[in-house]
Design a protein around this motif. Structure first.
Motif, PDB file in Angstrom:
ATOM      1  N   THR A   7       0.831  -1.210   0.000  1.00 14.35           N
ATOM      2  CA  THR A   7       0.000   0.000   0.000  1.00 14.35           C
ATOM      3  C   THR A   7       0.859   1.252   0.000  1.00 14.35           C
ATOM      4  N   ALA A   8       1.906   1.246   0.831  1.00 16.88           N
ATOM      5  CA  ALA A   8       2.810   2.390   0.874  1.00 16.88           C
ATOM      6  C   ALA A   8       3.507   2.592  -0.473  1.00 16.88           C
ATOM      7  N   ARG A   9       3.854   1.481  -1.140  1.00 16.29           N
ATOM      8  CA  ARG A   9       4.508   1.569  -2.448  1.00 16.29           C
ATOM      9  C   ARG A   9       3.550   2.161  -3.480  1.00 16.29           C
ATOM     10  N   PRO A  42       3.685  10.995  -7.188  1.00 11.95           N
ATOM     11  CA  PRO A  42       3.944  12.201  -6.389  1.00 11.95           C
ATOM     12  C   PRO A  42       2.659  12.864  -5.891  1.00 11.95           C
ATOM     13  N   GLU A  43       1.614  12.812  -6.703  1.00 12.49           N
ATOM     14  CA  GLU A  43       0.344  13.420  -6.309  1.00 12.49           C
ATOM     15  C   GLU A  43      -0.258  12.675  -5.113  1.00 12.49           C
ATOM     16  N   ARG A  44      -0.253  11.334  -5.184  1.00 10.11           N
ATOM     17  CA  ARG A  44      -0.781  10.558  -4.062  1.00 10.11           C
ATOM     18  C   ARG A  44       0.091  10.733  -2.820  1.00 10.11           C
ATOM     19  N   ALA A  45       1.396  10.716  -3.018  1.00  5.03           N
ATOM     20  CA  ALA A  45       2.310  10.815  -1.879  1.00  5.03           C
ATOM     21  C   ALA A  45       2.168  12.145  -1.154  1.00  5.03           C
ATOM     22  N   SER A  70      -0.687  13.768  -0.758  1.00  5.25           N
ATOM     23  CA  SER A  70      -2.055  13.927  -0.251  1.00  5.25           C
ATOM     24  C   SER A  70      -2.109  13.735   1.263  1.00  5.25           C
ATOM     25  N   PRO A  71      -2.558  14.758   2.023  1.00  6.30           N
ATOM     26  CA  PRO A  71      -2.682  14.588   3.475  1.00  6.30           C
ATOM     27  C   PRO A  71      -3.632  13.453   3.858  1.00  6.30           C
ATOM     28  N   VAL A  72      -4.667  13.236   3.054  1.00  5.23           N
ATOM     29  CA  VAL A  72      -5.626  12.175   3.358  1.00  5.23           C
ATOM     30  C   VAL A  72      -4.946  10.809   3.287  1.00  5.23           C
ATOM     31  N   LEU A  73      -4.187  10.582   2.202  1.00  5.28           N
ATOM     32  CA  LEU A  73      -3.513   9.300   2.055  1.00  5.28           C
ATOM     33  C   LEU A  73      -2.376   9.142   3.061  1.00  5.28           C
ATOM     34  N   GLN A  74      -1.730  10.245   3.402  1.00  2.00           N
ATOM     35  CA  GLN A  74      -0.698  10.193   4.441  1.00  2.00           C
ATOM     36  C   GLN A  74      -1.300   9.749   5.776  1.00  2.00           C
ATOM     37  N   GLN A  75      -2.489  10.276   6.070  1.00  3.20           N
ATOM     38  CA  GLN A  75      -3.160   9.888   7.322  1.00  3.20           C
ATOM     39  C   GLN A  75      -3.580   8.416   7.286  1.00  3.20           C
ATOM     40  N   GLU A  76      -4.043   7.972   6.120  1.00  2.00           N
ATOM     41  CA  GLU A  76      -4.419   6.561   5.992  1.00  2.00           C
ATOM     42  C   GLU A  76      -3.204   5.666   6.238  1.00  2.00           C
ATOM     43  N   LEU A  77      -2.074   6.014   5.630  1.00  2.89           N
ATOM     44  CA  LEU A  77      -0.856   5.232   5.852  1.00  2.89           C
ATOM     45  C   LEU A  77      -0.417   5.303   7.307  1.00  2.89           C
ATOM     46  N   GLY A  78      -0.613   6.469   7.912  1.00  2.00           N
ATOM     47  CA  GLY A  78      -0.261   6.611   9.323  1.00  2.00           C
ATOM     48  C   GLY A  78      -1.075   5.682  10.205  1.00  2.00           C
ATOM     49  N   ARG A  79      -2.387   5.573   9.919  1.00  2.03           N
ATOM     50  CA  ARG A  79      -3.232   4.661  10.695  1.00  2.03           C
ATOM     51  C   ARG A  79      -2.789   3.219  10.487  1.00  2.03           C
ATOM     52  N   ALA A 112      -8.079  -5.685   8.970  1.00  4.87           N
ATOM     53  CA  ALA A 112      -8.234  -4.228   9.042  1.00  4.87           C
ATOM     54  C   ALA A 112      -7.315  -3.546   8.029  1.00  4.87           C
ATOM     55  N   LEU A 113      -6.081  -4.025   7.922  1.00  6.85           N
ATOM     56  CA  LEU A 113      -5.157  -3.464   6.934  1.00  6.85           C
ATOM     57  C   LEU A 113      -5.643  -3.759   5.519  1.00  6.85           C
ATOM     58  N   ALA A 114      -6.254  -4.916   5.314  1.00  6.56           N
ATOM     59  CA  ALA A 114      -6.793  -5.245   3.996  1.00  6.56           C
ATOM     60  C   ALA A 114      -7.877  -4.243   3.601  1.00  6.56           C
ATOM     61  N   GLN A 115      -8.739  -3.898   4.540  1.00  9.43           N
ATOM     62  CA  GLN A 115      -9.774  -2.901   4.248  1.00  9.43           C
ATOM     63  C   GLN A 115      -9.158  -1.530   3.992  1.00  9.43           C
ATOM     64  N   ASP A 116      -8.136  -1.183   4.757  1.00 11.84           N
ATOM     65  CA  ASP A 116      -7.436   0.081   4.521  1.00 11.84           C
ATOM     66  C   ASP A 116      -6.843   0.100   3.111  1.00 11.84           C
ATOM     67  N   ALA A 117      -6.226  -1.030   2.711  1.00 10.31           N
ATOM     68  CA  ALA A 117      -5.606  -1.104   1.391  1.00 10.31           C
ATOM     69  C   ALA A 117      -6.646  -0.938   0.282  1.00 10.31           C
ATOM     70  N   LEU A 118      -7.816  -1.538   0.466  1.00 13.10           N
ATOM     71  CA  LEU A 118      -8.886  -1.392  -0.519  1.00 13.10           C
ATOM     72  C   LEU A 118      -9.319   0.063  -0.628  1.00 13.10           C
ATOM     73  N   ARG A 119      -9.410   0.731   0.501  1.00 12.41           N
ATOM     74  CA  ARG A 119      -9.843   2.131   0.500  1.00 12.41           C
ATOM     75  C   ARG A 119      -8.795   3.037  -0.151  1.00 12.41           C
ATOM     76  N   VAL A 120      -7.523   2.764   0.120  1.00  7.38           N
ATOM     77  CA  VAL A 120      -6.450   3.618  -0.389  1.00  7.38           C
ATOM     78  C   VAL A 120      -6.134   3.336  -1.850  1.00  7.38           C
ATOM     79  N   CYS A 121      -6.094   2.057  -2.218  1.00 10.72           N
ATOM     80  CA  CYS A 121      -5.594   1.665  -3.541  1.00 10.72           C
ATOM     81  C   CYS A 121      -6.686   1.422  -4.577  1.00 10.72           C
TER      82      CYS A 121
END
Length: 394
Positions: A266-268, A274-277, A279-288, A333-342
Motif C-alpha cells: 500500500t505504501a509503495r 507524487p500526487e498521491r504521496a 495527499s494529506p488524506v492518504l498520508q493519514q491513511e498510511l499513518g493509521r 483491518a489493513l486489507a480494508q485500509d488497502a482497498l480504500r487507499v488503492c
C-alpha cells in the motif's frame, strides 16, 4: 540465540523469500504446483532452525522463530503458513532438548531431529477433523495397540491437512479406543508411504492454495511403537493445556508477515505517484495502517520473548493468545485500509494486493480462533485455573 545468529537466520529467510516471492501468485492460481515452494524451503537451511546446535540445528527459540516466519510470510504467506506446519510438530521436541527424558522418549527425539537435520525430511501436522476443527477432545480418529504389543493401528479421517502429498511424515492426533469424549489423545508419526495412508484432492480455497491442504484417510495404518510421539500415550491434551504456544499460535508469525506485506504494498502504491504521496488524506491513511502494524508487531515480539523467558506460564500463554487475536484483527483491518487507499489496484489479479487481501482473513480460521483467544484471556483475568483441561473445550 544471540542477535548475530538471529540476523544470520533472517538473511537465510530473505534469500529463501526472494526465491519464493515469484511463485506466490502462480501457485495461488494453480499454475504451478506448491511442491516447488517447499523444495526451496528444504534447501534453504531453515528446515532445522528450531533444532538445537548440538543436534545440528540453528537453535532458534519461539520468539526468534516468529520473526523468521514473519520474514518469510512477507514474501509468500502460503509458503510460510505451510512451513509452520512442519515446525509446529518440531517445536515441542526443541523445547524439551535440555530436559532429561526416559529412554524411549529420548530415542524418539533423537530420531525425529535427525530426520529433519540430516535427512532433510519435512513433517506436517494432521489434527483437524470435519465439524471439530483442531479440538482434541472427542476426536474420531482412533488408535489401538495390536496384539503383538509393539504396533499401533490407526483409523480415521482428517479434514484439513496442510502439506498433503508434500511432507515425508505426518504427526497424527488420535484418541484411544473407548468413550467418544475421551481426552486420552496421543500423537503418532505416520509416513506418507505407510500402507493405508491416502489423500484426497487439494481443497479449493479462496486463498492459501499453496499450503497444499487436503483430506487424509487412515485405514488400519500400522505404526511401530517407536513412532509414538515422545514414547508416551495420552499426553497430548495435557501438553496443549500447559504449553499451548505451538498448537494455537505458531501461525501468528506468518500472518504478521502478510500484514507487513499489505502495508508495504500500500505504501509503495502511494509513493509511486507524487500526487498521491503529497495527499494529506492518504498520508493519514498510511499513518493509521502504520500504527496498527507497529502495535501488532510489538505485541508479537513481546509475546514470543515471554515464551522464551517463562514457557508454560499463565502470563506467557495469555500473551500468545493475545498476539494471535490481535494479528487476526490487524490483517483484515489493513486489507480494508488497502482497498480504500488503492481502489482497483487492490482487486486486480495483476497486483499482489489482491492476493494479500484474501490471505489476511485466514488468520481467523486457524486455531485458536478469535473467540477462543478472548475466552482464554477473560479466564486468565478472572483467575480461572487454566492448567485444568476441564476449563476448555479442547
Amino acid at each position: 540465540m544471540n542477535p548475530t545468529d538471529l540476523d544470520d537466520t533472517l538473511k537465510l529467510a530473505a534469500e529463501a523469500g526472494e526465491a519464493l516471492a515469484p511463485l506466490a501468485s502462480d501457485v495461488d492460481a494453480g499454475r504451478v504446483e506448491s511442491r516447488s515452494t517447499y523444495e526451496i524451503l528444504r534447501e534453504s537451511g531453515l528446515l532445522g532452525m528450531l533444532a538445537p546446535p548440538q543436534a545440528g540445528g540453528l537453535g532458534l527459540g519461539f520468539g526468534s522463530y516468529w520473526r523468521v516466519l514473519a520474514a518469510l510470510g512477507a514474501y509468500n504467506g502460503a509458503a510460510a503458513l505451510g512451513f509452520n506446519m512442519h515446525h509446529v510438530v518440531i517445536g515441542a521436541l526443541a523445547d524439551s532438548y535440555n530436559t532429561p527424558l526416559p529412554p524411549a522418549a529420548d530415542r524418539f527425539r533423537s530420531w525425529m531431529l535427525g530426520e529433519v537435520v540430516q535427512g532433510r525430511k519435512l513433517f506436517a501436522s494432521a489434527t483437524s477433523e470435519a465439524g471439530r476443527g483442531a479440538k482434541l477432545r472427542g476426536m474420531r480418529t482412533r488408535y489401538r495397540l495390536d496384539q503383538d504389543g509393539d504396533t499401533y493401528v490407526l483409523s480415521g479421517e482428517k479434514s484439513f491437512v496442510s502439506l498433503a502429498g508434500v511432507a515425508d511424515y505426518y504427526v497424527v492426533a488420535a484418541a484411544a479406543d473407548g468413550p467418544e469424549d475421551t481426552a486420552d489423545v496421543s500423537h503418532f508419526v505416520v509416513a506418507a508411504d505407510d500402507p493405508g495412508v491416502s489423500f484426497g484432492p487439494v481443497h479449493t480455497l479462496s486463498a492459501m492454495y499453496g499450503t497444499s491442504t487436503a483430506p487424509m484417510t487412515l485405514t488400519d495404518v500400522r505404526v511401530p511403537r517407536s513412532r509414538l510421539y515422545l514414547g508416551v500415550e495420552g499426553m497430548s491434551l495435557f501438553k496443549v493445556v500447559r504449553e499451548p504456544h505451538w498448537m494455537i499460535a505458531g501461525y501468528t508469525g506468518a500472518y504478521l508477515g502478510i500484514a507487513e506485506a499489505l502495508f508495504d504494498q500500500t505504501a509503495r502504491y502511494v509513493s509511486d505517484s507524487p500526487e498521491r504521496a503529497a495527499s494529506p488524506v492518504l498520508q493519514q491513511e498510511l499513518g493509521r495502517m502504520s500504527a496498527r502494524l507497529m502495535a501488532a508487531r510489538a505485541l508479537v515480539h513481546e509475546a514470543g520473548e515471554q515464551v522464551e523467558r517463562e514457557r508454560g506460564s499463565i502470563q506467557a500463554n495469555a500473551m500468545v493468545h493475545a498476539a494471535k487475536y490481535v494479528v487476526g484483527e490487524t490483517g483484515p483491518a489493513l486489507a480494508q485500509d488497502a482497498l480504500r487507499v488503492c481502489g482497483s489496484a487492490a482487486v486486480s489479479r495483476s497486483h499482489p494486493l489482491e492476493r494479500l487481501v484474501r490471505e489476511a482473513s485466514f488468520a481467523n480460521v486457524m486455531p485458536a480462533k478469535p473467540l477462543e483467544c478472548l475466552e482464554y484471556l477473560g479466564k486468565a483475568a478472572a483467575g480461572v485455573n487454566l492448567f485444568d483441561a476441564r476449563a476448555f473445550a479442547w
